[in-house]
Scaffold this motif. Sequence first.
Motif, PDB file in Angstrom:
ATOM      1  N   ILE A 153     -11.815   1.349  -0.214  1.00 22.59           N
ATOM      2  CA  ILE A 153     -11.386   2.571   0.466  1.00 22.59           C
ATOM      3  C   ILE A 153     -12.373   2.992   1.547  1.00 22.59           C
ATOM      4  O   ILE A 153     -12.026   3.727   2.472  1.00 22.59           O
ATOM      5  CB  ILE A 153     -11.173   3.733  -0.542  1.00 22.59           C
ATOM      6  CG1 ILE A 153     -10.320   4.848   0.085  1.00 22.59           C
ATOM      7  CG2 ILE A 153     -12.516   4.296  -1.008  1.00 22.59           C
ATOM      8  CD1 ILE A 153      -8.937   4.419   0.497  1.00 22.59           C
ATOM      9  N   ALA A 154     -13.616   2.509   1.456  1.00 18.12           N
ATOM     10  CA  ALA A 154     -14.617   2.842   2.477  1.00 18.12           C
ATOM     11  C   ALA A 154     -14.140   2.396   3.855  1.00 18.12           C
ATOM     12  O   ALA A 154     -14.245   3.133   4.839  1.00 18.12           O
ATOM     13  CB  ALA A 154     -15.954   2.194   2.136  1.00 18.12           C
ATOM     14  N   ALA A 155     -13.597   1.185   3.918  1.00 20.55           N
ATOM     15  CA  ALA A 155     -13.077   0.682   5.195  1.00 20.55           C
ATOM     16  C   ALA A 155     -11.908   1.532   5.670  1.00 20.55           C
ATOM     17  O   ALA A 155     -11.745   1.766   6.873  1.00 20.55           O
ATOM     18  CB  ALA A 155     -12.651  -0.773   5.051  1.00 20.55           C
ATOM     19  N   GLY A 156     -11.093   1.995   4.733  1.00 19.49           N
ATOM     20  CA  GLY A 156      -9.963   2.842   5.095  1.00 19.49           C
ATOM     21  C   GLY A 156     -10.399   4.137   5.750  1.00 19.49           C
ATOM     22  O   GLY A 156      -9.807   4.580   6.744  1.00 19.49           O
TER      23      GLY A 156
ATOM     24  N   LEU B 101      -2.790   2.936   7.308  1.00 24.78           N
ATOM     25  CA  LEU B 101      -4.003   3.733   7.128  1.00 24.78           C
ATOM     26  C   LEU B 101      -4.120   4.223   5.693  1.00 24.78           C
ATOM     27  O   LEU B 101      -3.117   4.533   5.040  1.00 24.78           O
ATOM     28  CB  LEU B 101      -4.011   4.935   8.086  1.00 24.78           C
ATOM     29  CG  LEU B 101      -4.308   4.657   9.555  1.00 24.78           C
ATOM     30  CD1 LEU B 101      -4.254   5.955  10.348  1.00 24.78           C
ATOM     31  CD2 LEU B 101      -5.663   3.976   9.733  1.00 24.78           C
ATOM     32  N   ARG B 102      -5.363   4.335   5.230  1.00 30.30           N
ATOM     33  CA  ARG B 102      -5.626   4.791   3.872  1.00 30.30           C
ATOM     34  C   ARG B 102      -6.706   5.874   3.898  1.00 30.30           C
ATOM     35  O   ARG B 102      -7.464   5.977   4.856  1.00 30.30           O
ATOM     36  CB  ARG B 102      -6.109   3.637   2.992  1.00 30.30           C
ATOM     37  CG  ARG B 102      -5.174   2.458   2.937  1.00 30.30           C
ATOM     38  CD  ARG B 102      -5.840   1.269   2.263  1.00 30.30           C
ATOM     39  NE  ARG B 102      -6.191   1.571   0.873  1.00 30.30           N
ATOM     40  CZ  ARG B 102      -7.231   1.024   0.231  1.00 30.30           C
ATOM     41  NH1 ARG B 102      -8.027   0.181   0.862  1.00 30.30           N
ATOM     42  NH2 ARG B 102      -7.470   1.333  -1.027  1.00 30.30           N
ATOM     43  N   GLY B 103      -6.758   6.653   2.828  1.00 33.90           N
ATOM     44  CA  GLY B 103      -7.826   7.635   2.691  1.00 33.90           C
ATOM     45  C   GLY B 103      -7.427   9.063   2.960  1.00 33.90           C
ATOM     46  O   GLY B 103      -8.253   9.974   2.847  1.00 33.90           O
ATOM     47  N   TYR B 104      -6.162   9.274   3.317  1.00 40.34           N
ATOM     48  CA  TYR B 104      -5.708  10.639   3.580  1.00 40.34           C
ATOM     49  C   TYR B 104      -5.998  11.564   2.394  1.00 40.34           C
ATOM     50  O   TYR B 104      -6.441  12.698   2.566  1.00 40.34           O
ATOM     51  CB  TYR B 104      -4.201  10.662   3.847  1.00 40.34           C
ATOM     52  CG  TYR B 104      -3.742   9.991   5.112  1.00 40.34           C
ATOM     53  CD1 TYR B 104      -4.030  10.530   6.361  1.00 40.34           C
ATOM     54  CD2 TYR B 104      -2.987   8.818   5.064  1.00 40.34           C
ATOM     55  CE1 TYR B 104      -3.584   9.925   7.522  1.00 40.34           C
ATOM     56  CE2 TYR B 104      -2.544   8.203   6.225  1.00 40.34           C
ATOM     57  CZ  TYR B 104      -2.840   8.757   7.448  1.00 40.34           C
ATOM     58  OH  TYR B 104      -2.405   8.148   8.599  1.00 40.34           O
TER      59      TYR B 104
ATOM     60  N   ILE C  17      -9.545  12.914   2.185  1.00 40.18           N
ATOM     61  CA  ILE C  17      -9.795  13.981   3.162  1.00 40.18           C
ATOM     62  C   ILE C  17      -9.115  15.272   2.693  1.00 40.18           C
ATOM     63  O   ILE C  17      -9.715  16.362   2.757  1.00 40.18           O
ATOM     64  CB  ILE C  17      -9.267  13.584   4.555  1.00 40.18           C
ATOM     65  CG1 ILE C  17      -9.867  12.249   5.005  1.00 40.18           C
ATOM     66  CG2 ILE C  17      -9.581  14.687   5.568  1.00 40.18           C
ATOM     67  CD1 ILE C  17     -11.379  12.227   5.082  1.00 40.18           C
ATOM     68  N   TRP C  18      -7.889  15.167   2.202  1.00 40.35           N
ATOM     69  CA  TRP C  18      -7.176  16.354   1.720  1.00 40.35           C
ATOM     70  C   TRP C  18      -7.930  17.035   0.588  1.00 40.35           C
ATOM     71  O   TRP C  18      -8.078  18.258   0.580  1.00 40.35           O
ATOM     72  CB  TRP C  18      -5.775  15.958   1.213  1.00 40.35           C
ATOM     73  CG  TRP C  18      -4.789  15.600   2.268  1.00 40.35           C
ATOM     74  CD1 TRP C  18      -4.721  16.109   3.538  1.00 40.35           C
ATOM     75  CD2 TRP C  18      -3.716  14.646   2.155  1.00 40.35           C
ATOM     76  NE1 TRP C  18      -3.676  15.523   4.216  1.00 40.35           N
ATOM     77  CE2 TRP C  18      -3.036  14.637   3.400  1.00 40.35           C
ATOM     78  CE3 TRP C  18      -3.261  13.822   1.133  1.00 40.35           C
ATOM     79  CZ2 TRP C  18      -1.934  13.827   3.645  1.00 40.35           C
ATOM     80  CZ3 TRP C  18      -2.161  13.004   1.367  1.00 40.35           C
ATOM     81  CH2 TRP C  18      -1.514  13.004   2.612  1.00 40.35           C
ATOM     82  N   TYR C  19      -8.418  16.229  -0.358  1.00 39.54           N
ATOM     83  CA  TYR C  19      -9.079  16.839  -1.507  1.00 39.54           C
ATOM     84  C   TYR C  19     -10.431  17.430  -1.126  1.00 39.54           C
ATOM     85  O   TYR C  19     -10.816  18.496  -1.609  1.00 39.54           O
ATOM     86  CB  TYR C  19      -9.247  15.825  -2.648  1.00 39.54           C
ATOM     87  CG  TYR C  19      -9.620  16.506  -3.945  1.00 39.54           C
ATOM     88  CD1 TYR C  19      -8.732  17.371  -4.568  1.00 39.54           C
ATOM     89  CD2 TYR C  19     -10.874  16.319  -4.520  1.00 39.54           C
ATOM     90  CE1 TYR C  19      -9.070  18.026  -5.746  1.00 39.54           C
ATOM     91  CE2 TYR C  19     -11.221  16.962  -5.693  1.00 39.54           C
ATOM     92  CZ  TYR C  19     -10.317  17.823  -6.304  1.00 39.54           C
ATOM     93  OH  TYR C  19     -10.667  18.473  -7.458  1.00 39.54           O
ATOM     94  N   ALA C  20     -11.161  16.756  -0.241  1.00 39.71           N
ATOM     95  CA  ALA C  20     -12.428  17.318   0.238  1.00 39.71           C
ATOM     96  C   ALA C  20     -12.181  18.649   0.944  1.00 39.71           C
ATOM     97  O   ALA C  20     -12.931  19.620   0.761  1.00 39.71           O
ATOM     98  CB  ALA C  20     -13.116  16.329   1.180  1.00 39.71           C
TER      99      ALA C  20
END
Length: 326
Positions: free
Chosen positions: A57-60, A98-101, A104-107
Amino acid sequence: MALTIKQKLLCLVLYICIFIDGSKAQLQVGFYNLTCPQAESIVRQEVSKAVASDPSIAAGLLRLHFHDCFVRGCDASVMLVSYPWNQAEMDAIPNQSLRGYDIIWYAKWQLEQVCQGIVSCADIIAFAARDSVSLTGGITYDVPSGRRDGTISRASEALANLPPPFADVNTLTQMFANKGLSQDDMVTLSGAHTIGQSHCSSFSSRLNNFSPNSSIDPTLDSTLASELSQQCPQHNTDPKTVVSMDPVTPNTFDINYYKNILTNKGLFTSDQTLMSINATSSLVTKYAQDSATFMSNFAAAMVKMGNIDVLTGTSGEIRTWCHVTN
Protein backbone atom coordinates in the motif's frame (compact mmCIF):
# COMPACT_ATOMS: atom_id res chain seq x y z
CA MET A 1 -1.18 66.49 9.05
CA ALA A 2 -4.29 65.47 7.07
CA LEU A 3 -3.77 63.23 4.09
CA THR A 4 -4.76 64.40 0.62
CA ILE A 5 -7.26 62.42 -1.46
CA LYS A 6 -4.38 61.23 -3.62
CA GLN A 7 -2.44 60.02 -0.56
CA LYS A 8 -5.53 58.25 0.79
CA LEU A 9 -6.05 56.46 -2.53
CA LEU A 10 -2.38 55.44 -2.55
CA CYS A 11 -2.71 54.01 0.97
CA LEU A 12 -5.85 52.11 -0.06
CA VAL A 13 -4.11 50.59 -3.09
CA LEU A 14 -1.12 49.62 -0.92
CA TYR A 15 -3.44 47.98 1.65
CA ILE A 16 -5.21 45.99 -1.06
CA CYS A 17 -1.89 44.82 -2.53
CA ILE A 18 -0.65 43.69 0.89
CA PHE A 19 -3.94 41.87 1.54
CA ILE A 20 -3.84 40.09 -1.81
CA ASP A 21 -0.19 39.13 -1.37
CA GLY A 22 -0.93 37.81 2.12
CA SER A 23 -3.72 35.61 0.75
CA LYS A 24 -1.13 33.83 -1.40
CA ALA A 25 0.81 32.34 1.47
CA GLN A 26 3.68 29.98 0.74
CA LEU A 27 3.91 26.41 1.92
CA GLN A 28 6.08 26.02 4.99
CA VAL A 29 7.52 23.22 7.08
CA GLY A 30 5.68 22.95 10.38
CA PHE A 31 2.61 24.80 9.10
CA TYR A 32 0.41 23.07 11.68
CA ASN A 33 2.75 23.41 14.66
CA LEU A 34 0.41 25.83 16.44
CA THR A 35 -3.00 24.97 14.98
CA CYS A 36 -2.77 21.16 14.96
CA PRO A 37 0.59 19.93 16.30
CA GLN A 38 -0.51 16.27 16.08
CA ALA A 39 -1.25 16.47 12.35
CA GLU A 40 1.82 14.76 10.91
CA SER A 41 2.09 12.16 13.68
CA ILE A 42 -1.56 11.13 13.27
CA VAL A 43 -1.07 10.65 9.53
CA ARG A 44 2.11 8.65 10.10
CA GLN A 45 0.35 6.40 12.61
CA GLU A 46 -2.35 5.56 10.08
CA VAL A 47 0.16 4.96 7.29
CA SER A 48 2.31 2.82 9.61
CA LYS A 49 -0.64 0.59 10.47
CA ALA A 50 -1.60 0.25 6.82
CA VAL A 51 1.93 -0.59 5.64
CA ALA A 52 2.38 -3.10 8.47
CA SER A 53 -0.80 -4.85 7.31
CA ASP A 54 -0.05 -4.57 3.57
CA PRO A 55 3.44 -3.36 2.56
CA SER A 56 2.33 -2.83 -1.05
CA ILE A 57 0.00 0.00 0.00
CA ALA A 58 3.02 2.30 0.42
CA ALA A 59 3.39 2.45 -3.36
CA GLY A 60 -0.32 3.16 -3.66
CA LEU A 61 -0.10 6.19 -1.40
CA LEU A 62 2.99 7.48 -3.19
CA ARG A 63 1.23 7.12 -6.53
CA LEU A 64 -1.85 8.86 -5.16
CA HIS A 65 0.23 11.98 -4.41
CA PHE A 66 1.78 11.93 -7.88
CA HIS A 67 -1.58 11.56 -9.62
CA ASP A 68 -3.05 14.32 -7.49
CA CYS A 69 -0.28 16.84 -8.17
CA PHE A 70 -0.15 16.30 -11.94
CA VAL A 71 -3.81 17.26 -12.35
CA ARG A 72 -4.81 20.75 -11.15
CA GLY A 73 -1.85 20.74 -8.77
CA CYS A 74 -1.64 19.19 -5.31
CA ASP A 75 -5.20 19.99 -4.22
CA ALA A 76 -6.71 16.56 -3.41
CA SER A 77 -8.93 16.80 -6.50
CA VAL A 78 -8.13 13.13 -7.06
CA MET A 79 -10.15 12.32 -3.92
CA LEU A 80 -13.44 13.82 -5.13
CA VAL A 81 -16.13 11.39 -6.25
CA SER A 82 -18.07 11.54 -9.49
CA TYR A 83 -21.66 12.68 -9.91
CA PRO A 84 -24.11 11.98 -12.74
CA TRP A 85 -23.28 15.39 -14.20
CA ASN A 86 -19.50 15.14 -13.76
CA GLN A 87 -17.00 12.30 -14.07
CA ALA A 88 -14.21 13.04 -11.60
CA GLU A 89 -10.49 12.27 -11.81
CA MET A 90 -10.98 9.24 -9.60
CA ASP A 91 -12.83 7.48 -12.41
CA ALA A 92 -10.44 8.34 -15.24
CA ILE A 93 -8.78 5.27 -16.76
CA PRO A 94 -5.29 6.05 -15.33
CA ASN A 95 -6.78 6.42 -11.84
CA GLN A 96 -9.05 3.39 -11.71
CA SER A 97 -6.25 1.34 -10.15
CA LEU A 98 -5.32 3.93 -7.52
CA ARG A 99 -5.20 2.67 -3.94
CA GLY A 100 -5.02 4.22 -0.49
CA TYR A 101 -8.11 6.41 -0.50
CA ASP A 102 -9.38 4.76 2.68
CA ILE A 103 -6.18 5.54 4.55
CA ILE A 104 -6.43 9.23 3.66
CA TRP A 105 -10.13 9.24 4.62
CA TYR A 106 -9.47 7.68 8.00
CA ALA A 107 -6.52 9.96 8.77
CA LYS A 108 -8.76 12.92 7.91
CA TRP A 109 -11.51 11.61 10.22
CA GLN A 110 -8.97 11.25 13.03
CA LEU A 111 -7.72 14.79 12.50
CA GLU A 112 -11.23 16.23 12.47
CA GLN A 113 -11.69 14.86 16.00
CA VAL A 114 -8.73 16.79 17.42
CA CYS A 115 -8.50 19.90 15.23
CA GLN A 116 -11.66 20.40 13.23
CA GLY A 117 -11.43 22.17 9.89
CA ILE A 118 -7.68 22.73 10.08
CA VAL A 119 -5.78 20.10 8.06
CA SER A 120 -6.42 19.78 4.33
CA CYS A 121 -6.82 16.51 2.49
CA ALA A 122 -4.09 17.69 0.10
CA ASP A 123 -1.58 17.95 2.94
CA ILE A 124 -2.60 14.56 4.31
CA ILE A 125 -1.83 13.02 0.90
CA ALA A 126 1.59 14.72 0.85
CA PHE A 127 2.41 13.57 4.39
CA ALA A 128 1.28 10.01 3.61
CA ALA A 129 3.50 9.86 0.51
CA ARG A 130 6.55 10.93 2.52
CA ASP A 131 5.77 8.40 5.24
CA SER A 132 5.30 5.65 2.66
CA VAL A 133 8.83 6.27 1.38
CA SER A 134 10.47 6.30 4.80
CA LEU A 135 8.52 3.32 6.15
CA THR A 136 9.73 1.14 3.26
CA GLY A 137 13.40 1.95 3.73
CA GLY A 138 13.70 5.22 1.86
CA ILE A 139 14.65 8.68 3.00
CA THR A 140 12.50 10.80 5.29
CA TYR A 141 12.20 14.50 4.57
CA ASP A 142 10.38 17.61 5.69
CA VAL A 143 7.14 18.28 3.84
CA PRO A 144 6.21 21.95 3.48
CA SER A 145 2.48 22.22 4.11
CA GLY A 146 -0.37 24.70 4.03
CA ARG A 147 -2.10 23.38 0.93
CA ARG A 148 -5.83 23.88 0.61
CA ASP A 149 -8.27 21.61 -1.16
CA GLY A 150 -9.68 22.21 -4.62
CA THR A 151 -13.34 22.07 -5.57
CA ILE A 152 -13.09 20.89 -9.19
CA SER A 153 -12.25 17.42 -10.48
CA ARG A 154 -12.55 16.28 -14.11
CA ALA A 155 -11.66 12.88 -15.51
CA SER A 156 -10.70 14.41 -18.88
CA GLU A 157 -7.94 16.42 -17.22
CA ALA A 158 -6.42 13.28 -15.72
CA LEU A 159 -6.21 11.67 -19.15
CA ALA A 160 -4.55 14.77 -20.56
CA ASN A 161 -1.97 15.32 -17.81
CA LEU A 162 -0.86 11.94 -16.44
CA PRO A 163 2.15 10.38 -18.22
CA PRO A 164 1.17 6.96 -19.64
CA PRO A 165 3.32 3.84 -19.12
CA PHE A 166 3.98 3.60 -22.87
CA ALA A 167 5.42 7.15 -23.18
CA ASP A 168 8.87 7.68 -24.68
CA VAL A 169 11.54 9.87 -23.14
CA ASN A 170 10.63 12.95 -25.17
CA THR A 171 6.95 12.72 -24.20
CA LEU A 172 7.86 12.23 -20.55
CA THR A 173 10.26 15.16 -20.59
CA GLN A 174 7.60 17.45 -22.05
CA MET A 175 4.85 16.32 -19.68
CA PHE A 176 7.08 16.92 -16.66
CA ALA A 177 8.21 20.26 -18.08
CA ASN A 178 4.55 21.26 -18.34
CA LYS A 179 4.46 20.96 -14.55
CA GLY A 180 7.66 22.92 -13.97
CA LEU A 181 9.76 19.80 -13.45
CA SER A 182 13.09 19.20 -15.18
CA GLN A 183 14.25 16.14 -17.06
CA ASP A 184 16.43 15.24 -14.07
CA ASP A 185 13.35 15.52 -11.83
CA MET A 186 11.58 13.13 -14.19
CA VAL A 187 14.33 10.52 -13.95
CA THR A 188 14.48 10.94 -10.18
CA LEU A 189 10.74 10.72 -9.56
CA SER A 190 10.53 7.68 -11.83
CA GLY A 191 12.51 5.95 -9.09
CA ALA A 192 9.23 5.65 -7.19
CA HIS A 193 8.68 2.58 -9.36
CA THR A 194 11.13 0.76 -7.13
CA ILE A 195 8.07 -0.23 -5.08
CA GLY A 196 4.61 -1.26 -6.16
CA GLN A 197 2.73 -3.44 -8.59
CA SER A 198 1.30 -3.10 -12.08
CA HIS A 199 -1.62 -4.58 -13.94
CA CYS A 200 -0.77 -6.51 -17.11
CA SER A 201 -2.45 -3.96 -19.36
CA SER A 202 0.23 -1.37 -18.58
CA PHE A 203 2.99 -3.35 -20.28
CA SER A 204 1.32 -6.14 -22.29
CA SER A 205 2.01 -4.30 -25.56
CA ARG A 206 5.70 -5.06 -25.01
CA LEU A 207 5.00 -8.80 -24.97
CA ASN A 208 2.68 -9.37 -27.91
CA ASN A 209 2.83 -8.11 -31.51
CA PHE A 210 5.17 -5.29 -30.51
CA SER A 211 6.09 -4.43 -34.10
CA PRO A 212 6.04 -5.92 -37.59
CA ASN A 213 9.61 -7.12 -37.01
CA SER A 214 9.36 -8.33 -33.43
CA SER A 215 6.66 -9.88 -31.28
CA ILE A 216 8.47 -8.75 -28.11
CA ASP A 217 9.95 -5.34 -27.39
CA PRO A 218 13.68 -5.80 -28.17
CA THR A 219 14.60 -3.47 -25.29
CA LEU A 220 13.05 -5.92 -22.81
CA ASP A 221 15.27 -8.64 -21.34
CA SER A 222 14.21 -11.94 -22.98
CA THR A 223 14.15 -13.91 -19.72
CA LEU A 224 11.99 -11.29 -18.05
CA ALA A 225 9.74 -11.18 -21.12
CA SER A 226 9.21 -14.94 -20.83
CA GLU A 227 8.36 -14.67 -17.13
CA LEU A 228 5.95 -11.81 -17.75
CA SER A 229 4.24 -13.70 -20.55
CA GLN A 230 3.55 -16.55 -18.15
CA GLN A 231 2.24 -14.17 -15.49
CA CYS A 232 0.20 -12.19 -18.00
CA PRO A 233 -1.03 -14.46 -20.81
CA GLN A 234 -2.21 -12.68 -23.94
CA HIS A 235 -5.73 -11.22 -23.63
CA ASN A 236 -5.64 -11.57 -19.84
CA THR A 237 -8.04 -8.93 -18.48
CA ASP A 238 -8.28 -10.16 -14.89
CA PRO A 239 -7.87 -7.03 -12.72
CA LYS A 240 -6.55 -9.19 -9.88
CA THR A 241 -3.44 -10.13 -11.85
CA VAL A 242 -0.57 -7.87 -10.81
CA VAL A 243 3.19 -7.96 -11.30
CA SER A 244 5.82 -6.40 -9.04
CA MET A 245 7.58 -3.48 -10.71
CA ASP A 246 10.80 -4.58 -8.99
CA PRO A 247 10.67 -8.36 -8.55
CA VAL A 248 13.85 -8.37 -6.42
CA THR A 249 12.76 -6.06 -3.57
CA PRO A 250 9.14 -5.16 -4.41
CA ASN A 251 8.35 -3.53 -1.05
CA THR A 252 11.68 -1.85 -0.32
CA PHE A 253 12.42 1.69 -1.43
CA ASP A 254 15.91 1.34 -2.90
CA ILE A 255 17.89 1.79 -6.13
CA ASN A 256 17.06 -1.57 -7.70
CA TYR A 257 14.74 0.22 -10.12
CA TYR A 258 17.77 1.82 -11.78
CA LYS A 259 19.79 -1.40 -11.65
CA ASN A 260 16.92 -3.15 -13.41
CA ILE A 261 16.85 -0.56 -16.19
CA LEU A 262 20.58 -1.00 -16.78
CA THR A 263 19.93 -4.68 -17.51
CA ASN A 264 16.86 -4.05 -19.73
CA LYS A 265 14.46 -5.07 -16.97
CA GLY A 266 12.41 -1.90 -16.70
CA LEU A 267 8.77 -2.99 -16.64
CA PHE A 268 7.18 -0.12 -18.56
CA THR A 269 8.22 1.47 -21.82
CA SER A 270 8.36 4.70 -19.78
CA ASP A 271 10.98 3.06 -17.54
CA GLN A 272 13.26 1.52 -20.16
CA THR A 273 13.10 4.62 -22.36
CA LEU A 274 15.30 6.38 -19.81
CA MET A 275 18.21 4.51 -21.40
CA SER A 276 17.46 5.84 -24.88
CA ILE A 277 19.36 9.14 -24.63
CA ASN A 278 22.62 10.10 -22.91
CA ALA A 279 21.11 12.83 -20.72
CA THR A 280 18.81 10.41 -18.90
CA SER A 281 20.85 7.19 -19.14
CA SER A 282 23.82 8.85 -17.42
CA LEU A 283 21.62 9.74 -14.44
CA VAL A 284 20.17 6.22 -14.35
CA THR A 285 23.74 4.86 -14.21
CA LYS A 286 24.67 7.29 -11.44
CA TYR A 287 21.68 6.41 -9.30
CA ALA A 288 22.26 2.67 -9.79
CA GLN A 289 25.64 3.15 -8.11
CA ASP A 290 24.88 5.89 -5.57
CA SER A 291 21.97 5.36 -3.23
CA ALA A 292 22.70 8.42 -1.09
CA THR A 293 22.56 10.80 -4.04
CA PHE A 294 19.35 9.25 -5.34
CA MET A 295 17.64 9.44 -1.94
CA SER A 296 18.64 13.06 -1.44
CA ASN A 297 17.57 14.07 -4.94
CA PHE A 298 14.32 12.12 -4.63
CA ALA A 299 13.39 14.01 -1.47
CA ALA A 300 14.11 17.34 -3.18
CA ALA A 301 12.11 16.35 -6.27
CA MET A 302 9.15 15.26 -4.13
CA VAL A 303 9.11 18.62 -2.37
CA LYS A 304 9.29 20.36 -5.75
CA MET A 305 6.46 18.23 -7.13
CA GLY A 306 4.43 18.90 -3.99
CA ASN A 307 4.49 22.61 -4.86
CA ILE A 308 2.80 22.25 -8.24
CA ASP A 309 -0.05 24.78 -8.53
CA VAL A 310 -0.91 24.59 -4.83
CA LEU A 311 -3.85 26.47 -3.36
CA THR A 312 -2.92 28.47 -0.27
CA GLY A 313 -4.14 31.39 1.82
CA THR A 314 -7.80 31.98 1.06
CA SER A 315 -7.91 29.93 -2.17
CA GLY A 316 -9.81 26.66 -2.20
CA GLU A 317 -11.15 25.24 1.07
CA ILE A 318 -10.41 22.82 3.89
CA ARG A 319 -12.77 19.95 3.16
CA THR A 320 -14.64 18.34 6.04
CA TRP A 321 -14.75 15.08 4.09
CA CYS A 322 -12.10 14.34 1.48
CA HIS A 323 -14.46 12.78 -1.05
CA VAL A 324 -16.85 15.77 -1.35
CA THR A 325 -16.53 19.52 -1.36
CA ASN A 326 -17.99 21.59 1.46
